[in-house]
Design a protein around this motif. Sequence first.
Motif, short mmCIF file in Angstrom:
data_model
loop_
_atom_site.label_atom_id
_atom_site.label_comp_id
_atom_site.label_asym_id
_atom_site.label_seq_id
_atom_site.Cartn_x
_atom_site.Cartn_y
_atom_site.Cartn_z
N PRO A 109 -4.68 1.48 -15.44
CA PRO A 109 -3.50 1.62 -14.56
C PRO A 109 -3.85 1.27 -13.11
N LEU A 110 -2.88 0.69 -12.43
CA LEU A 110 -3.08 0.32 -11.04
C LEU A 110 -2.96 1.54 -10.15
N SER A 111 -3.79 1.57 -9.14
CA SER A 111 -3.64 2.66 -8.17
C SER A 111 -2.51 2.29 -7.20
N PRO A 112 -1.95 3.27 -6.53
CA PRO A 112 -0.80 2.99 -5.64
C PRO A 112 -1.20 2.09 -4.49
N VAL A 113 -0.20 1.43 -3.93
CA VAL A 113 -0.42 0.61 -2.75
C VAL A 113 -0.68 1.54 -1.57
N VAL A 134 -5.09 -3.72 -3.88
CA VAL A 134 -5.15 -2.79 -5.00
C VAL A 134 -6.01 -3.45 -6.08
N PRO A 135 -7.05 -2.77 -6.52
CA PRO A 135 -7.90 -3.39 -7.54
C PRO A 135 -7.11 -3.68 -8.80
N GLY A 136 -7.29 -4.88 -9.32
CA GLY A 136 -6.61 -5.25 -10.57
C GLY A 136 -5.27 -5.87 -10.37
N ALA A 137 -4.77 -5.85 -9.17
CA ALA A 137 -3.44 -6.42 -8.95
C ALA A 137 -3.52 -7.93 -8.87
N VAL A 138 -2.55 -8.63 -9.50
CA VAL A 138 -2.55 -10.08 -9.42
C VAL A 138 -1.49 -10.53 -8.40
N GLY A 139 -0.69 -9.61 -7.90
CA GLY A 139 0.33 -9.97 -6.90
C GLY A 139 1.06 -8.72 -6.42
N TYR A 140 1.85 -8.91 -5.40
CA TYR A 140 2.61 -7.79 -4.85
C TYR A 140 4.05 -8.20 -4.68
N ARG A 141 4.93 -7.23 -4.89
CA ARG A 141 6.36 -7.49 -4.64
C ARG A 141 6.78 -6.72 -3.39
#
Lengths: 463, 314, 350
Positions: A109-113, A134-141
């Motif tokens: 699971p991703l940790s919060p921004v 955020v570790p593991g995130a491939v993008g942000y909305r």
Amino acid sequence: MNNPVTFSSTDFEPLQRGDQADVLVRPSLSYWQDAWRRLKRNRRAICSLYLIVGLLVFSFVLPLVADFDPVSQDLTQISQGPSLGRKSLVVNTTPWQGIYADHAAHTGPLSPVTGLQLYGEAHTESVRLAWQPVPGAVGYRVFRHLLRPSGPTDLGLPLGETEQLNQVFFEDRLKLEPSKYYYSVQAYSAGGDVSDYATLRVTPRHAIGVGSAVQRGLISSQNPETFVGEEVELKRHLLGTDYLGRDMLARLIYGGQTSLYIGIVAPLLFVIIGVIYGGLAGYLGGRVDEVMMRFADFVIALPFLLFMILFRVAMGIGPGESGITPMLIALVVLSWPATARLVRGQVLQLREQPFVEAAQLMGGSSHYLIWRHMLPNVMGVVLVSLTFSIPTAIFTEAFLSFIGMGVAPPTPSWGANCNEGVKSFLSHPHELLFPALLISITVLAFNLLGDGLRDALDAKMKG
Amino acid sequence: MIEFILKRLLSGVITIWFIATATFVGMHMVPGDPLANAKAMKPEIRRNIEARYGLDKPVWHQYGIFMGNMLKGDFGISFTQKNRHVNDIIREHFPVSALLGVMALVIATAGGIVWGALTAVYRDRWPDGVIMFLVVIAVSVPSFVFAMLGQLGILAFNDLVGASLLPVAGWGTFSHMLVPALVLGLGTMAYLTRLMRSSMLEVTSADYIRTARAKGVSPLRIFFKHQLRNAILPVITVLGPSIAAITTGGFVVELVFAIPGLGRYFVQAVQQLDYTVIMGTTVFYGAFLVVMVLVVDILYGFIDPRIRVAKSAA
Amino acid sequence: MSDNNIIEQHKAPALDVRDLQVEFDAQGGVVKAVRGVSFSVNPGETLGIVGESGCGKSVTMMSVMGLIPMPPGRIVGGSAKLNGRELLGLPLRELNNIRGAEIGMVFQDPMSALNPTMRIGEQIAETLMIHRGIGKTEALKRAVELLERTKIPEAAKRARQYPFEFSGGMLQRAVIAMSLACNPSVLIADEPTTALDVTIQNQVLELMREIQREEGMAIVLITHDLGVVARMADHVTVMYAGQVVESGTVDDIFYRSAHPYTLGLKEAMPSAEMHVEQKLTAIAGSPPDLFAPPAGCGYCNRCNHALNICDKLGPELIAVGEGHHSRCWLQHAQAKREVAELYQGSKRAC
């Protein structure tokens, strides 16, 4: 008698008195003088009278004295509220290079921004946001909301997604206004997982790009870059601007011209027609009267809207185009019967009055009778009905313009202003409120003046 | 009484005929082809309409066809919507408008009578002042502003209770109708309040009220049995025009609250210059209003004994 | 004050009004509409109250009935006793038990005195239902009987009609029937025949007399028509500018009037016995402003016999004969010479 009073000897002599018959000392006033005197005592009516004069000055005299421009658009100030003057920051509008961070792979699971913050000053040309990767995130909305988000489904307008894996910034340049915004950022993983969001409240200040400022003549074109970071005075809009950046005050002034023109001219015309028609019917009487009034009854029954549309089409005015003249014609052609009825009733009553019969017996010509006896006595009622017709006509204009069948943009009228204001009522209420307020004040003033006149002239408004 | 009703019926029929004829004449006074404006009309619809109205035939012939169709209650086919009968449009959308209108009328009448009576009872004291102040506001504010404020009110209310109890727009349940009907009835309610107040004051100083007091009738009974009943009569006479006002006001309210009534449809037709729909709805509205005024007149005849008995004796 | 000793009380009066004072707040001051009026009327007798318009005669009776609007009206002092019971200041609930039951009232204009939207029968029955506590059917039946009693033909049918279907005379009969519904001991008739034709007037007056003979109630008849008073009244009270100026038996007033105003009224009245050459004489001038009543006699300015004192001091009621009083300085002991002249004038008028 146990009366303690003692009488002198002369008390019971007959009273001697001079020729002091009761004399009426009150000066006699003409009908109109008397009515005016009574009207002046009615504070509400007099206030309304001043108000009406004020509105006429506002619409017809003010534009002669000062320069008001109802059409030019001030694109730096769209839908601005009323203010005494607004300052703007001159800024560079070159795009932001941005901030990049290393992309860290991570599963689960991703940790919060976290670490959502403003980069530089927020202004209406751009709002720059940056946050911790955020570790593991491939993008942000990135989302923008006018209210504080209540949950992950209520983040507001999606502004976009970051394009590169290591991009941890976002620049918002989308129709920003100097008001409160809530920015939320959410990370997502390759698997479609979404992280908890972070929210930041931002209140951008008003800003203007260097190029745009030069264009508007707010700064000199020599070395414009030196002005960056300085504040310039923007064009003043006392009552704010509408959704196209046009000056509200100017729109209201010119709108008033249209509204008051229709509101006053149409009743004036149909009251004149009604007086002539009704007076003629009442004066001629008998069969002619009957036929004339029957016709008037049918005209009353005609549906206003249809005929209004007919006149528009007849004059080659399509939907969405402005039609002041057809509105005027329709109002006049369809509204006179009410006045005609009223005047006829008055004339019929007057004809039976002894003073008219006496004038007739003494050989007064019909010309004399009409001008000397009939008209002055009918005028009171007519004046009152005219005053009450004006608010109705103003409402009609507003109503028609509101449903898009009257005055259409770009021609301003209070009704058309309302129509435009409705679109942005929830975010910029002043655009509807000001024209609506002016309509209300005008209608109120004419109604109160009508009440005062009716009381002062003691006119019985019965047909 | 029957003679009275027949007389009024006859004049009503003539009025409707006059409206229909004026509509026809008006439409034909328009220069050029009435269909020319409908740019996007498909040829098949055009042929259909031309055949139906005999647009190639002389004017009196067209008038005959038009009146014949109206008599049969056939209002024709929409210009802009292929094969959609105006009759169907009316049948589908009028009940919505009617329901809204009836609710508004009930609110307006009940409110007008109650507020008007209250102001008269509390004459020149603060309730009178407050109500009459609100009345002045209500008659001076355009209906669409009330509609907008109504929506705003719904939002505020929903915000307050924390749930969407009242929908902002649309149609279907009672909760959809409540605020629009209130908004629609407001102007008429203000007008009726004014009328009821002056009517009540007139009745209050009437001789027969003094007689009732001299008989020892209690104030409450005087109010209900003698004052109210006589004061309401003038209010009933203006119900006809009030229905007309509410009908027109319905256009705006239906537009703002997105209510699928005939009024909204009519405004759309006007904006799209859909002639048959405009003509059909106009004649229908005209006839409806004439009938309503007639109904109110007859109703009044039943309520006011002076008219009832005089008419039956005549 | 002194009036108490003067009026002899043979029997207990049905209605006894003492020193009644009524004021109205109006724009620009207080109108003293009734300024110490006293009178009484015995069962079975008729008291006529005479005076020109605005002299306070109607206001007097309205105040007794509690019918003047308060505010702006105000009863400042005095008393009004109905069969010994004080009416003034009675709470509305108790007053309502008396109104219509013990005092009946007949008004001037029968056309507007009845509710236009209620059937005649219902309006009469309403009184009965309120005061007798009987049901509607029973009350309606009694209403028809009352209409019959006031000689309205086809009473049962008429009871179901509305006021506008009645003629003026018939309406006044219906109003009388209504006021008599509960056998009141006093009937107040405020200009009952003014709005009616002369022939109808006679019928209505005759009806009132007849009912009075049968029921023995007291009648207070307010009118400005001396002819009506002459026919109907046993006692007469003449009012002027909110005061009683003369009171006495009908003979006292008509044959021995002792007040110039009464004489003026009589001279202004046409009569069948008048000679052709004789002229009707109007009383010149108008009553005094009741915003500020004059210090002297209110009639002084219009009076042909006025004395110096009249302008300075208002006279008290002075006994002229047994039960006959006049509010005039001419009746004062020191002014006897003038009285003789007055009587001469009086003979000419009659």
